[in-house]
Motif scaffolding. Structure first.
Motif, PDB file in Angstrom:
ATOM      1  N   VAL A  66      -5.904  -0.743  -5.060  1.00 29.18           N
ATOM      2  CA  VAL A  66      -6.021  -0.964  -3.618  1.00 29.18           C
ATOM      3  C   VAL A  66      -4.917  -1.897  -3.134  1.00 29.18           C
ATOM      4  O   VAL A  66      -4.319  -1.681  -2.068  1.00 29.18           O
ATOM      5  CB  VAL A  66      -7.411  -1.524  -3.278  1.00 29.18           C
ATOM      6  N   ALA A  67      -4.620  -2.935  -3.908  1.00 31.86           N
ATOM      7  CA  ALA A  67      -3.538  -3.855  -3.529  1.00 31.86           C
ATOM      8  C   ALA A  67      -2.197  -3.134  -3.506  1.00 31.86           C
ATOM      9  O   ALA A  67      -1.357  -3.382  -2.615  1.00 31.86           O
ATOM     10  CB  ALA A  67      -3.497  -5.035  -4.501  1.00 31.86           C
ATOM     11  N   THR A  68      -1.976  -2.232  -4.451  1.00 28.52           N
ATOM     12  CA  THR A  68      -0.726  -1.466  -4.468  1.00 28.52           C
ATOM     13  C   THR A  68      -0.627  -0.545  -3.267  1.00 28.52           C
ATOM     14  O   THR A  68       0.446  -0.403  -2.661  1.00 28.52           O
ATOM     15  CB  THR A  68      -0.630  -0.649  -5.769  1.00 28.52           C
ATOM     16  N   ILE A  69      -1.755   0.080  -2.892  1.00 29.97           N
ATOM     17  CA  ILE A  69      -1.759   0.929  -1.702  1.00 29.97           C
ATOM     18  C   ILE A  69      -1.434   0.109  -0.462  1.00 29.97           C
ATOM     19  O   ILE A  69      -0.645   0.531   0.400  1.00 29.97           O
ATOM     20  CB  ILE A  69      -3.118   1.640  -1.550  1.00 29.97           C
ATOM     21  N   GLY A  70      -2.026  -1.065  -0.352  1.00 28.07           N
ATOM     22  CA  GLY A  70      -1.730  -1.918   0.788  1.00 28.07           C
ATOM     23  C   GLY A  70      -0.285  -2.389   0.815  1.00 28.07           C
ATOM     24  O   GLY A  70       0.310  -2.531   1.889  1.00 28.07           O
ATOM     25  N   ALA A 233       7.136   6.900 -11.050  1.00 31.78           N
ATOM     26  CA  ALA A 233       6.256   5.764 -11.349  1.00 31.78           C
ATOM     27  C   ALA A 233       5.843   5.752 -12.819  1.00 31.78           C
ATOM     28  O   ALA A 233       5.829   4.702 -13.461  1.00 31.78           O
ATOM     29  CB  ALA A 233       5.027   5.813 -10.448  1.00 31.78           C
ATOM     30  N   VAL A 234       5.532   6.925 -13.363  1.00 29.72           N
ATOM     31  CA  VAL A 234       5.167   6.994 -14.783  1.00 29.72           C
ATOM     32  C   VAL A 234       6.369   6.651 -15.658  1.00 29.72           C
ATOM     33  O   VAL A 234       6.232   5.955 -16.671  1.00 29.72           O
ATOM     34  CB  VAL A 234       4.619   8.396 -15.117  1.00 29.72           C
ATOM     35  N   ASP A 238       5.022   2.068 -14.050  1.00 21.76           N
ATOM     36  CA  ASP A 238       4.336   1.470 -12.901  1.00 21.76           C
ATOM     37  C   ASP A 238       3.040   2.260 -12.673  1.00 21.76           C
ATOM     38  O   ASP A 238       2.911   3.036 -11.725  1.00 21.76           O
ATOM     39  CB  ASP A 238       5.236   1.506 -11.674  1.00 21.76           C
ATOM     40  N   THR A 239       2.079   2.045 -13.556  1.00 23.96           N
ATOM     41  CA  THR A 239       0.856   2.839 -13.537  1.00 23.96           C
ATOM     42  C   THR A 239       0.040   2.603 -12.282  1.00 23.96           C
ATOM     43  O   THR A 239      -0.627   3.519 -11.789  1.00 23.96           O
ATOM     44  CB  THR A 239       0.010   2.517 -14.775  1.00 23.96           C
ATOM     45  N   SER A 240       0.068   1.396 -11.748  1.00 25.22           N
ATOM     46  CA  SER A 240      -0.697   1.124 -10.532  1.00 25.22           C
ATOM     47  C   SER A 240      -0.166   1.930  -9.350  1.00 25.22           C
ATOM     48  O   SER A 240      -0.942   2.431  -8.528  1.00 25.22           O
ATOM     49  CB  SER A 240      -0.662  -0.370 -10.205  1.00 25.22           C
ATOM     50  N   LEU A 241       1.158   2.096  -9.265  1.00 23.42           N
ATOM     51  CA  LEU A 241       1.737   2.918  -8.201  1.00 23.42           C
ATOM     52  C   LEU A 241       1.377   4.389  -8.409  1.00 23.42           C
ATOM     53  O   LEU A 241       1.105   5.121  -7.443  1.00 23.42           O
ATOM     54  CB  LEU A 241       3.252   2.745  -8.152  1.00 23.42           C
ATOM     55  N   ALA A 245      -0.714   6.684  -5.792  1.00 28.49           N
ATOM     56  CA  ALA A 245      -0.309   7.997  -5.295  1.00 28.49           C
ATOM     57  C   ALA A 245      -1.410   9.033  -5.513  1.00 28.49           C
ATOM     58  O   ALA A 245      -1.694   9.856  -4.635  1.00 28.49           O
ATOM     59  CB  ALA A 245       0.989   8.435  -5.981  1.00 28.49           C
ATOM     60  N   VAL A 246      -2.044   9.003  -6.679  1.00 28.70           N
ATOM     61  CA  VAL A 246      -3.130   9.940  -6.959  1.00 28.70           C
ATOM     62  C   VAL A 246      -4.302   9.695  -6.013  1.00 28.70           C
ATOM     63  O   VAL A 246      -4.941  10.647  -5.525  1.00 28.70           O
ATOM     64  CB  VAL A 246      -3.576   9.811  -8.428  1.00 28.70           C
ATOM     65  N   THR A 247      -4.599   8.436  -5.736  1.00 26.77           N
ATOM     66  CA  THR A 247      -5.698   8.109  -4.823  1.00 26.77           C
ATOM     67  C   THR A 247      -5.422   8.622  -3.418  1.00 26.77           C
ATOM     68  O   THR A 247      -6.292   9.239  -2.780  1.00 26.77           O
ATOM     69  CB  THR A 247      -5.920   6.586  -4.793  1.00 26.77           C
TER      70      THR A 247
END
Length: 285
Positions: A66-70, A233-234, A238-241, A245-247
């Motif tokens: 969620v922090a990465t999305i923000g 990203a992979v 950068d797994t969180s990114l 993206a998947v989210t």
């Protein structure tokens, strides 16, 4: 002397319950239980990541996603817009040609025998295998993504179109044919209205498959879009990114499905499936 009760003149009897209250309760429950189960799953995910101290490059916690999305929301939305453009263009092409091919197959037994086996063979070929060939045939960029979307979405549209057109009442077709109706009139007045529910089902499936085709096309034939973002990203660990993206892509897919259902209800308010859903919801839209 009468023992029954009588109503005072001019006073109406109380109206029976309409079921709207139960319909609202059912609608609330339909949202509450999936939301509750999702929150429990996210809490379990968060707790396991924190408890086992799993590194972020292996599995980020939901709060980190969620922090990465923000943090990258504008970049994610801009890449989603690119993917959406390719998906929309490919979907329009697939729907137009799928409807035309379905009508041709239904109208001619010769065309049916000539095209149907090749359509089945083309659908059986794994789409990921032919992705590099699309890069060779159509070049690098939007055009390859579009045709990859067409490859993903064409078959559901044409199969449901053929099934719907062939489900028209044969006695009704014979009757209007005896009255002098032309094949095009039979198609427009008899077959197409009876096939509309099946066609909508095929388009609804294609709508959800179109973004998937666009993302896979971006894996090999684009330097933009969510597919390219996932690959980059992979590669950068950068797994969180990548999870962000998947989210975003998953939320977009759910919204597309809901939009397709809304359009279907507006196009087919007379269809038994829609009337049944209306009654099950207690008459509440």
């Amino acid at each position: 002397m009468t023992t029954g009760t009588t109503e005072a003149p001019g006073i109406a009897a109380p109206a029976p319950a309409t079921g709207q209250g139960s319909g609202l309760v059912d609608a609330f429950a339909g949202v509450m239980w999936p939301l509750l189960s999702g929150l429990l799953g996210l809490a379990l995910w968060e707790g396991l990541v924190r408890l086992l101290k799993i590194p972020i490059y292996i599995l980020p916690a939901p709060t980190q996603i969620v922090a990465t999305i923000g943090q990258h929301w504008w970049y994610l939305v801009s890449q989603l817009a690119i993917t959406t453009l390719a998906a929309a263009l490919g979907l329009v092409i697939a729907v137009v040609f799928g409807l035309a091919a379905g009508a041709a197959i239904t109208a001619s037994r010769l065309i049916d025998r000539m095209l149907t086996p090749w359509l089945v063979i083309a659908h059986a070929v794994p789409k990921v295998v032919i992705a590099p060939l699309f890069l060779v045939w159509f070049g690098f960029g939007l055009q390859s993504e579009m045709f990859f979307v067409v490859a993903f979405t064409f078959f559901p549209v044409i199969v449901n179109t053929v099934t719907g057109l062939k489900s028209a009442d044969p006695e009704q077709i014979l009757m209007v044919r005896a009255m002098g109706a032309t094949p095009s009139q039979i198609l427009r007045k008899i077959q197409f209205p009876s096939a509309l529910a099946s066609i909508c089902a095929g388009i609804k499936l294609a709508v959800t498959l179109a973004p998937v085709g666009a993302v896979i096309g971006e894996f090999v034939a684009s330097n933009k879009g969510l597919g390219h973002l996932l690959i980059r990203a992979v590669g950068d660990m950068d797994t969180s990114l990548a999870f962000a993206a998947v989210t975003v892509f998953s939320i977009f897919g759910v919204l597309l499905w809901r939009l397709a259902e809304w359009v279907e209800r507006r196009v087919l308010p007379w269809h038994p499936s829609q009337r049944e859903a209306f009654l099950l919801r207690g008459g509440v839209n």
